[in-house]
Design a protein around this motif. Structure first.
Motif, PDB file in Angstrom:
ATOM      1  N   LEU A  33       0.821  -1.209   0.000  1.00 15.89           N
ATOM      2  CA  LEU A  33       0.000   0.000   0.000  1.00 15.89           C
ATOM      3  C   LEU A  33       0.858   1.264   0.000  1.00 15.89           C
ATOM      4  CD1 LEU A  33      -2.886  -1.035   2.421  1.00 15.89           C
ATOM      5  CD2 LEU A  33      -3.027  -0.703  -0.052  1.00 15.89           C
ATOM      6  N   ASN A  34       1.969   1.251   0.731  1.00 11.45           N
ATOM      7  CA  ASN A  34       2.867   2.403   0.723  1.00 11.45           C
ATOM      8  C   ASN A  34       3.509   2.591  -0.654  1.00 11.45           C
ATOM      9  OD1 ASN A  34       2.700   3.647   3.337  1.00 11.45           O
ATOM     10  ND2 ASN A  34       3.604   1.781   4.157  1.00 11.45           N
ATOM     11  N   ALA A  35       3.817   1.488  -1.340  1.00 10.06           N
ATOM     12  CA  ALA A  35       4.373   1.581  -2.692  1.00 10.06           C
ATOM     13  C   ALA A  35       3.334   2.160  -3.655  1.00 10.06           C
ATOM     14  CB  ALA A  35       4.837   0.207  -3.168  1.00 10.06           C
ATOM     15  N   ILE A  36       2.091   1.762  -3.500  1.00  9.95           N
ATOM     16  CA  ILE A  36       1.025   2.295  -4.356  1.00  9.95           C
ATOM     17  C   ILE A  36       0.870   3.802  -4.130  1.00  9.95           C
ATOM     18  CG2 ILE A  36      -1.476   2.293  -4.729  1.00  9.95           C
ATOM     19  CD1 ILE A  36      -1.341  -0.785  -4.124  1.00  9.95           C
ATOM     20  N   ILE A  37       0.877   4.216  -2.878  1.00  8.78           N
ATOM     21  CA  ILE A  37       0.752   5.647  -2.572  1.00  8.78           C
ATOM     22  C   ILE A  37       1.939   6.412  -3.146  1.00  8.78           C
ATOM     23  CG2 ILE A  37       0.707   7.350  -0.707  1.00  8.78           C
ATOM     24  CD1 ILE A  37      -0.897   5.229   0.923  1.00  8.78           C
ATOM     25  N   ASP A  38       3.146   5.854  -3.039  1.00  7.90           N
ATOM     26  CA  ASP A  38       4.338   6.501  -3.610  1.00  7.90           C
ATOM     27  C   ASP A  38       4.225   6.625  -5.126  1.00  7.90           C
ATOM     28  OD1 ASP A  38       5.740   7.116  -1.311  1.00  7.90           O
ATOM     29  OD2 ASP A  38       6.852   5.217  -1.289  1.00  7.90           O
ATOM     30  N   SER A  39       3.626   5.630  -5.778  1.00  7.93           N
ATOM     31  CA  SER A  39       3.515   5.679  -7.235  1.00  7.93           C
ATOM     32  C   SER A  39       2.575   6.788  -7.695  1.00  7.93           C
ATOM     33  CB  SER A  39       3.051   4.330  -7.786  1.00  7.93           C
ATOM     34  OG  SER A  39       1.689   4.109  -7.484  1.00  7.93           O
ATOM     35  N   LEU A  40       1.714   7.271  -6.808  1.00  3.33           N
ATOM     36  CA  LEU A  40       0.793   8.353  -7.146  1.00  3.33           C
ATOM     37  C   LEU A  40       1.378   9.738  -6.881  1.00  3.33           C
ATOM     38  CD1 LEU A  40      -2.474   6.777  -5.709  1.00  3.33           C
ATOM     39  CD2 LEU A  40      -1.743   6.850  -8.097  1.00  3.33           C
ATOM     40  N   LYS A  41       2.587   9.805  -6.328  1.00  2.00           N
ATOM     41  CA  LYS A  41       3.213  11.084  -5.983  1.00  2.00           C
ATOM     42  C   LYS A  41       3.324  12.040  -7.167  1.00  2.00           C
ATOM     43  CE  LYS A  41       7.321  12.953  -3.674  1.00  2.00           C
ATOM     44  NZ  LYS A  41       6.867  14.220  -3.472  1.00  2.00           N
ATOM     45  N   PRO A  42       3.651  11.603  -8.387  1.00  2.00           N
ATOM     46  CA  PRO A  42       3.757  12.561  -9.495  1.00  2.00           C
ATOM     47  C   PRO A  42       2.475  13.365  -9.742  1.00  2.00           C
ATOM     48  CG  PRO A  42       4.735  10.476 -10.125  1.00  2.00           C
ATOM     49  CD  PRO A  42       4.073  10.271  -8.795  1.00  2.00           C
ATOM     50  N   ILE A  43       1.341  12.812  -9.407  1.00  2.00           N
ATOM     51  CA  ILE A  43       0.086  13.536  -9.602  1.00  2.00           C
ATOM     52  C   ILE A  43       0.055  14.799  -8.753  1.00  2.00           C
ATOM     53  CG2 ILE A  43      -2.421  13.400  -9.229  1.00  2.00           C
ATOM     54  CD1 ILE A  43      -2.223  10.429  -9.922  1.00  2.00           C
ATOM     55  N   THR A  44       0.659  14.760  -7.580  1.00  2.00           N
ATOM     56  CA  THR A  44       0.637  15.913  -6.680  1.00  2.00           C
ATOM     57  C   THR A  44       1.521  17.053  -7.178  1.00  2.00           C
ATOM     58  OG1 THR A  44       2.447  15.089  -5.304  1.00  2.00           O
ATOM     59  CG2 THR A  44       0.197  14.418  -4.699  1.00  2.00           C
ATOM     60  N   GLU A  45       2.344  16.803  -8.163  1.00  2.00           N
ATOM     61  CA  GLU A  45       3.262  17.833  -8.659  1.00  2.00           C
ATOM     62  C   GLU A  45       2.638  18.720  -9.729  1.00  2.00           C
ATOM     63  OE1 GLU A  45       6.714  15.642  -9.814  1.00  2.00           O
ATOM     64  OE2 GLU A  45       7.091  14.945  -7.769  1.00  2.00           O
ATOM     65  N   TYR A  46       1.447  18.407 -10.203  1.00  2.00           N
ATOM     66  CA  TYR A  46       0.782  19.235 -11.208  1.00  2.00           C
ATOM     67  C   TYR A  46       0.186  20.468 -10.559  1.00  2.00           C
ATOM     68  CZ  TYR A  46       1.083  15.312 -14.425  1.00  2.00           C
ATOM     69  OH  TYR A  46       1.544  14.306 -15.222  1.00  2.00           O
ATOM     70  N   ASP A  47       0.255  21.593 -11.277  1.00  2.00           N
ATOM     71  CA  ASP A  47      -0.359  22.825 -10.800  1.00  2.00           C
ATOM     72  C   ASP A  47      -1.827  22.791 -11.195  1.00  2.00           C
ATOM     73  OD1 ASP A  47      -0.966  25.347  -9.911  1.00  2.00           O
ATOM     74  OD2 ASP A  47      -0.072  26.367 -11.635  1.00  2.00           O
ATOM     75  N   LEU A  48      -2.672  22.566 -10.232  1.00  2.75           N
ATOM     76  CA  LEU A  48      -4.100  22.423 -10.495  1.00  2.75           C
ATOM     77  C   LEU A  48      -4.916  23.604  -9.989  1.00  2.75           C
ATOM     78  CD1 LEU A  48      -4.479  18.638  -9.630  1.00  2.75           C
ATOM     79  CD2 LEU A  48      -4.179  19.686 -11.872  1.00  2.75           C
ATOM     80  N   ALA A  49      -4.235  24.716  -9.715  1.00  7.01           N
ATOM     81  CA  ALA A  49      -4.946  25.904  -9.238  1.00  7.01           C
ATOM     82  C   ALA A  49      -5.914  26.370 -10.322  1.00  7.01           C
ATOM     83  CB  ALA A  49      -3.951  27.006  -8.900  1.00  7.01           C
ATOM     84  N   GLY A  50      -7.150  26.573  -9.947  1.00  5.07           N
ATOM     85  CA  GLY A  50      -8.157  27.050 -10.882  1.00  5.07           C
ATOM     86  C   GLY A  50      -8.809  25.964 -11.720  1.00  5.07           C
ATOM     87  N   VAL A  51      -8.396  24.717 -11.567  1.00  6.48           N
ATOM     88  CA  VAL A  51      -9.001  23.623 -12.317  1.00  6.48           C
ATOM     89  C   VAL A  51     -10.195  23.106 -11.515  1.00  6.48           C
ATOM     90  CG1 VAL A  51      -8.678  21.316 -13.273  1.00  6.48           C
ATOM     91  CG2 VAL A  51      -6.811  22.981 -13.364  1.00  6.48           C
ATOM     92  N   GLU A  52     -11.363  23.145 -12.139  1.00  7.11           N
ATOM     93  CA  GLU A  52     -12.549  22.684 -11.427  1.00  7.11           C
ATOM     94  C   GLU A  52     -12.557  21.159 -11.351  1.00  7.11           C
ATOM     95  OE1 GLU A  52     -16.299  24.247 -11.893  1.00  7.11           O
ATOM     96  OE2 GLU A  52     -15.637  26.233 -12.492  1.00  7.11           O
ATOM     97  N   PRO A  53     -12.948  20.616 -10.219  1.00  7.22           N
ATOM     98  CA  PRO A  53     -13.008  19.160 -10.106  1.00  7.22           C
ATOM     99  C   PRO A  53     -14.120  18.592 -10.984  1.00  7.22           C
ATOM    100  CG  PRO A  53     -13.905  20.186  -8.145  1.00  7.22           C
ATOM    101  CD  PRO A  53     -13.346  21.283  -8.997  1.00  7.22           C
ATOM    102  N   THR A  54     -13.871  17.406 -11.507  1.00  8.76           N
ATOM    103  CA  THR A  54     -14.903  16.718 -12.277  1.00  8.76           C
ATOM    104  C   THR A  54     -15.265  15.449 -11.533  1.00  8.76           C
ATOM    105  OG1 THR A  54     -13.253  15.526 -13.569  1.00  8.76           O
ATOM    106  CG2 THR A  54     -14.085  17.575 -14.499  1.00  8.76           C
ATOM    107  N   PHE A  55     -16.484  15.041 -11.677  1.00  8.17           N
ATOM    108  CA  PHE A  55     -16.934  13.845 -10.999  1.00  8.17           C
ATOM    109  C   PHE A  55     -17.170  12.710 -11.970  1.00  8.17           C
ATOM    110  CE2 PHE A  55     -18.009  17.453  -8.372  1.00  8.17           C
ATOM    111  CZ  PHE A  55     -17.412  17.084  -7.190  1.00  8.17           C
TER     112      PHE A  55
END
Length: 103
Positions: A33-55
């Motif tokens: 589970l820790n490896a899976i969470i680490d593999s998602l780290k690159p997603i946190t590096e995107y600048d998402l300011a002003g991007v509306e969430p989609t469902f």
């Protein structure tokens, strides 16, 4: 690899999900589970300011289901017309439990 979840966290998740894990499985699941969470780290590096969430991945999708509307059905005789066996206006099927016979 960062430690996002502890073995205590994994035990709690397993208990909540009613999954029995022994000590070796808890240790392996914690690492996985820790490896899976680490593999998602690159997603946190995107600048998402002003991007509306989609469902939904297809934006603007609306309910495509029709309204519930009562429609006339068909007669019991029509429903039973192709049944291999019928009794008292019901389908007669072979019993799968007990002593056998039709029910």
């Amino acid at each position: 690899m960062a430690q996002h979840l502890t073995e205590r966290d994994v035990r709690g998740i397993a208990e909540y999900a009613r999954i029995g894990l022994d000590e070796a499985e808890v240790a392996q699941m914690t690492a996985d589970l820790n490896a899976i969470i680490d593999s998602l780290k690159p997603i946190t590096e995107y600048d998402l300011a002003g991007v509306e969430p989609t469902f939904h991945p297809i934006g603007g999708l609306s309910n495509v289901m029709r309204e519930d509307a009562e429609e006339p059905g068909f007669a019991q005789e029509v429903a039973l017309a192709n049944a291999p066996a019928a009794q008292d206006g019901c389908f007669l099927v072979p019993s799968i439990l007990g002593e056998g016979g039709d029910r």
